[in-house]
Design an enzyme around this catalytic site. Structure first.
Site, PDB file in Angstrom:
ATOM      1  N   VAL A 292     -64.186  96.327   0.676  1.00  0.00           N
ATOM      2  CA  VAL A 292     -64.215  96.562   2.041  1.00  0.00           C
ATOM      3  C   VAL A 292     -65.375  95.502   2.803  1.00  0.00           C
ATOM      4  CG1 VAL A 292     -64.518  97.773   4.177  1.00  0.00           C
ATOM      5  CG2 VAL A 292     -63.180  98.564   2.004  1.00  0.00           C
ATOM      6  N   ASP A 339     -53.970  58.607  34.048  1.00  0.00           N
ATOM      7  CA  ASP A 339     -53.571  57.933  35.077  1.00  0.00           C
ATOM      8  C   ASP A 339     -54.597  57.678  35.790  1.00  0.00           C
ATOM      9  OD1 ASP A 339     -51.922  57.210  37.065  1.00  0.00           O
ATOM     10  OD2 ASP A 339     -51.224  59.227  37.715  1.00  0.00           O
ATOM     11  N   ASP A 667     -48.219  63.931  36.626  1.00  0.00           N
ATOM     12  CA  ASP A 667     -48.408  64.578  37.793  1.00  0.00           C
ATOM     13  C   ASP A 667     -46.920  64.630  38.443  1.00  0.00           C
ATOM     14  OD1 ASP A 667     -48.046  62.165  38.690  1.00  0.00           O
ATOM     15  OD2 ASP A 667     -49.909  61.840  39.827  1.00  0.00           O
ATOM     16  N   ASP A 671     -42.834  63.026  34.348  1.00  0.00           N
ATOM     17  CA  ASP A 671     -43.790  62.840  33.496  1.00  0.00           C
ATOM     18  C   ASP A 671     -43.982  63.826  32.096  1.00  0.00           C
ATOM     19  OD1 ASP A 671     -45.150  60.513  34.283  1.00  0.00           O
ATOM     20  OD2 ASP A 671     -46.487  62.021  35.590  1.00  0.00           O
TER      21      ASP A 671
END
Length: 948
Positions: A292, A339, A667, A671
């Site tokens: 464990v 962009d 935007d 796109d």
């Protein structure tokens, strides 16, 4: 019961939803309906109760092992007479409960972070309330709202179309129809299938073209989408690739450690012998505890928390990441396609120059405040110009600025002394310049719009049809758009109050003016118009005030060119620095814009994207290339201008084909395919359409390129932090396993066998191992997950997509530190025990407690080691207050276990004096010094390779 609104007249629909079709609802009435009807949301499955989440923490094979060990230990205690308390059973039970509570808290934090992100990315809707245009969350839409739709909007509710201009809506998500559907006002007969209800728009669909005024008729579960999804199942978050890899590592370690645990148990059994039930239970507990403790079962939960916290930090920096997958991908980004307008530039368009047939005028003032004037330039050579020439130029300037303002859907408002723009910044520049010339009042009184052909990225122009009240309500078409596009549709040019044929020489001069303005980093826009003959537009369309786009678009011919304007959108102050930082991090920056190539190239040079010898390739030039030529252009060119959305998609595909990890900004609605195809689709939060925001995996709240680079940095920091806590947890677990394994094998060598009369003598008890596991899997690991940047993450190249989170070098360091940790622990035990390699005088309980303490302290030292694979642990050692607090908590907890009587009984410890503590601290520090030596060697090696 509400009647199907598609079969009602406009007046009947208005009456049914009880609203004003001109002013919309009042704000108070909208609030009342929202309270009455509930938010505009689809129902989801009820959340999982907290008690079930807590119980789920126990549903793990390793926990089952521990619980089985508790049962066996309790039975053994009962069989042997039930003397005293079943200490081992109680301690292990408490540890299991504590582990479950920690796991529950970590899971809750991760869920809260994801819920916060969902609220951040909620879509908005534009409505008319109290006669004013307003933007509200889509969830706040109510029945009776007057909804304004435009290209790129997500439809937030079901509604009846009152007015439309070339409206087309993509309904594939609802009807499966692959092509966009044309929508228009009208009354249907009834019985039409959903896909044929052309006077209705539906929630969950997207506007691909045009504009419309829509009356909301249904929200939430009363929409067609709600009827289909009467009960949505709660969305289950898919594990990220990194989470899957970590889970695989955990399972692999689990298998290895189970084998080791069995080997250790068998070794103890064979070497020491098992003479009683108590001995058998001790060996069993040791094996279970070792298995464990050695498996970092807390890894998935800690990983989710670290990713979630990282996402929250990004959101605080205006980068809203919509899913945890994107955090991983950001750290690997090798190309950012951005962009220009509004991302690399400030997006505050200011119209500075008007060029007409008669001359050039300068427009003074900056920003959206309409303070300034339009001043005609002197004649060439500096001479004075005649009043006739100046009057002609003023007349042309009036038509340019008023025409550009007419062909616009934006608004310029003054509120509390501040001028605000609602709509496109390019259109706003015309409105501001027009006010500077004092034309607004006359223009609004003179013209009434009756039609529109919307701008699209393919058309690169917008046209509107107006009635001219000063000329007998004559219809006139106004167009604005890219100058080269408009010129192709013009046959005349405006000169003062007259028009002349547009000869080739004039065309060349206009294009030369465009080149000149673009070379000065200005964005150019042309304005043209044409009076329409009475026979060109049906009288009924004029009288109704609605000239459909399909009638208006064929009228865009034989236009009269008036002039060209030059607008400046200066680069953001942070953009050049961000570009430099990104390039230093091995990230390629590509500018992709619809603007003129000269403008794009000039801005790119100013920002350092390309050098003085850089070139720009246009969309037309890309179309002329074959696939090989296209790929070569994408590989060498960093500026693409006059491109269409399909070019963006092809550029992304070409970059990905070469193995690049691409971030793409966008935007517009068109796109969306490129954003979906990119590894990281970055939507603009201010200028972006709702469709784009839904398609993107990240939203820029400030539309700023520097925010993308900051998000990449944060993504790299998060990935580094994940490696930090993996390095820490795994090396600590290796140290625990080796301590027990070697302690059993070398028990005779280090004096353990001679120190006790018991047949089973272990270097560490099962409860001590479990305690170490509880400490190391919680606070220190989480603190490393939020560690500030240790190494300069932007000084190295992007991580390769296929690179493993734990490479061979890291595995080597993990194993080496684990060996040193085990050696220091066992040597400490030997140091205090009689016999062994080093003669000591302390009893077994004290020596074992000292070894236990050394291992805990070694792991706390290891926290600082794990902050970097090459940078010294002493670098910015006080930079993470959470880490210092976690280490302090670990030390205090260990002191309590060693010196509090109740905990001494629970964990089998004995009190240590100052000498013991000093020795433990010194032996544990060997982990720190050994790792410092490894880092020194690594830095020297990397330096020789030129990697430092």
């Amino acid at each position: 019961m509400q009647v199907n609104p598609s079969v009602l007249t406009t007046a009947e629909v208005v009456a049914q939803v009880d609203t004003d079709p001109g002013r919309g609802l009042s704000t108070a009435e909208a609030a009342r309906r929202l309270e009455s009807d509930g938010p505009n949301e689809l129902q989801s499955a009820p959340p999982v109760p907290a008690w079930r989440k807590l119980l789920a923490q126990f549903q793990d094979p390793l926990i089952y092992l521990l619980l089985a060990a508790v049962v066996i230990a309790t039975l053994a205690w009962l069989v042997e007479g039930a003397e005293g308390l079943p200490t081992d059973s109680i301690v292990i039970t408490l540890i299991v409960i504590a582990n479950a509570i920690l796991g529950y808290n970590q899971e809750s934090r991760a869920e809260q972070a994801v819920a916060t992100l969902q609220r951040m990315t909620e879509s908005n809707a534009t409505v008319v309330r109290d006669g004013q245009t307003d933007v509200v969350p889509a969830s706040a839409l109510v029945r009776g709202d007057l909804l304004l739709l435009s290209e790129g909007d997500s439809v937030g509710a079901d509604g009846r179309v009152l007015e439309s201009n070339a409206l087309r809506v993509a309904e594939a998500s609802l009807t499966g129809e692959s092509t966009a559907v044309t929508k228009a006002p009208g009354v249907l007969a009834g019985g039409e299938p959903l896909g044929d209800r052309t006077n209705m728009v539906f929630r969950g669909t997207a506007v691909t073209q045009g504009t419309a005024r829509v009356l909301v008729t249904g929200t939430g579960m009363d929409t067609e989408m709600g009827a289909i999804a009467t009960m949505l199942e709660q969305t289950q978050r898919e594990p990220t690739p990194l989470e899957r890899e970590i889970s695989l590592i955990g399972k692999m370690l689990g298998g290895i450690v189970v084998v080791i645990a069995v080997v250790v148990m068998a070794t103890v059994w064979l070497i020491s012998g098992v003479d009683s039930l108590d001995d058998a239970v001790t060996v069993l507990l040791l094996g279970v505890s070792l298995a464990v403790a050695a498996v970092p079962e807390g890894l998935p939960a800690i990983l989710s928390v670290v990713l979630s916290i990282g996402v929250q930090r990004m959101a605080a920096r205006n980068a809203i990441v919509k899913n945890l997958n994107s955090v991983e991908t950001l750290g690997s980004a090798s190309v950012i396609c951005s962009d220009k307008t509004g991302t690399l530039t400030s997006n505050e368009m200011t119209l500075q120059v008007v060029v007409t047939h008669s001359g050039t005028s300068d427009v003074t003032g900056v920003g959206y405040r309409p303070d300034g004037e339009v001043i005609a330039q002197r004649a060439p050579g500096g001479g004075e110009r005649s009043e006739t020439d100046l009057d002609a130029q003023r007349a042309e300037d009036v038509v340019v600025l008023a025409g550009g303002s007419l062909a616009s859907n934006s608004e310029l408002r003054e509120s509390a002394g501040e001028w605000q723009v609602i709509g496109d910044p390019t259109e706003a520049a015309f409105l501001v310049a027009e006010r500077k010339m004092g034309l607004t009042q006359r223009r609004t009184a003179r013209f009434t719009r009756v039609g529109e052909v919307p701008f699209t990225s393919e058309r690169k122009r917008m046209s509107t049809v107006h009635l001219d009240h000063e000329h007998g309500d004559e219809a006139v078409l106004i167009s604005k758009g890219a100058p080269d596009v408009l010129l192709g549709r013009c046959t005349q040019v405006r000169t003062g109050l007259r028009t002349e044929p547009l000869v080739q020489q004039t065309r060349d001069r206009i294009l030369g003016d465009v080149e000149d303005l673009s070379g000065r980093a200005m964005r150019t826009m042309g304005v043209a118009y044409r009076p329409l003959a009475a026979t060109e537009v049906p009288r009924e369309a004029i009288t109704s005030g609605r000239v459909p786009a399909e009638l208006a678009e064929p009228l865009e011919h034989d236009l009269i060119y008036v002039g060209t304007v030059g607008m400046i959108d200066p680069p953001r102050e942070t953009a050049a620095r961000a570009v430099h930082q990104a390039r230093g991090a091995g990230i390629r920056i590509i500018m992709i814009t619809g603007d003129h190539p000269s403008t794009a190239l000039r801005i790119a040079q100013d920002l350092g994207i390309v050098g003085d010898d850089g070139t720009a390739v246009t969309g037309t030039e890309l179309d002329a290339l074959d696939e090989v030529g296209f790929a070569e252009a994408v590989a060498r060119v960093n500026v693409f201008a006059r491109v269409a959305p399909e070019h963006k998609l092809r550029i992304v595909d070409a970059l990905q084909a070469e193995g690049a990890v691409v971030a793409m900004t966008g935007d517009g609605v068109n796109d969306a395919p490129a954003l979906k195809s990119a590894d990281i689709g970055v939507a603009m939060g201010i200028a972006g359409t709702e469709v784009t925001k839904e398609a993107g995996s990240m939203i820029l709240a400030d539309d700023n390129f520097a925010t993308i680079v900051a998000a990449v940095r944060q993504g790299r920091v998060i990935f580094d932090n994940i490696k930090k806590f993996l390095r820490y947890l795994l090396s600590s677990n290796v140290g625990e396993v080796l301590t027990v394994f070697l302690g059993v094998v070398l028990a005779g060598v280090i004096g353990l066998t001679e120190a006790s009369q018991e047949s089973i003598v272990l270097p560490l008890l099962a409860t001590q191992i479990l305690w170490i596991n509880l400490v190391t899997d919680s606070a220190p690991a989480l603190a490393l997950g939020v560690d500030p940047e240790t190494d300069d993450v932007m000084a190295r190249r992007p991580r390769a997509p296929g690179e493993r989170v734990i490479d061979a070098r890291m595995w080597g360091g993990i194993l080496a530190v684990g060996v040193v940790m085990a050696a220091a622990t066992l040597l400490t035990i030997d140091l205090f025990l009689p016999g062994g390699l080093i003669e000591g005088t302390d009893p077994l309980e004290v020596a074992r407690t000292a070894g236990f303490t050394t291992l805990v302290l070694a792991q706390l030292y290891n926290v600082f080691n794990s902050r970097s694979q090459t940078t010294s642990a002493f670098h910015r050692v006080f930079g993470n207050r959470w880490l210092l607090a976690a280490v302090a908590l670990g030390v205090v907890s260990q002191v309590a276990i060693v010196h509090l009587p109740v905990l001494q009984v629970a964990f089998g410890t004995a009190p240590l004096d100052l000498r013991h503590w000093l020795v433990c601290a010194a032996m544990a520090s060997s982990v720190l010094w050994f790792d410092e030596l490894l880092k020194l060697v690594a830095r020297q090696r990397d330096g020789r390779r030129g990697l430092a």
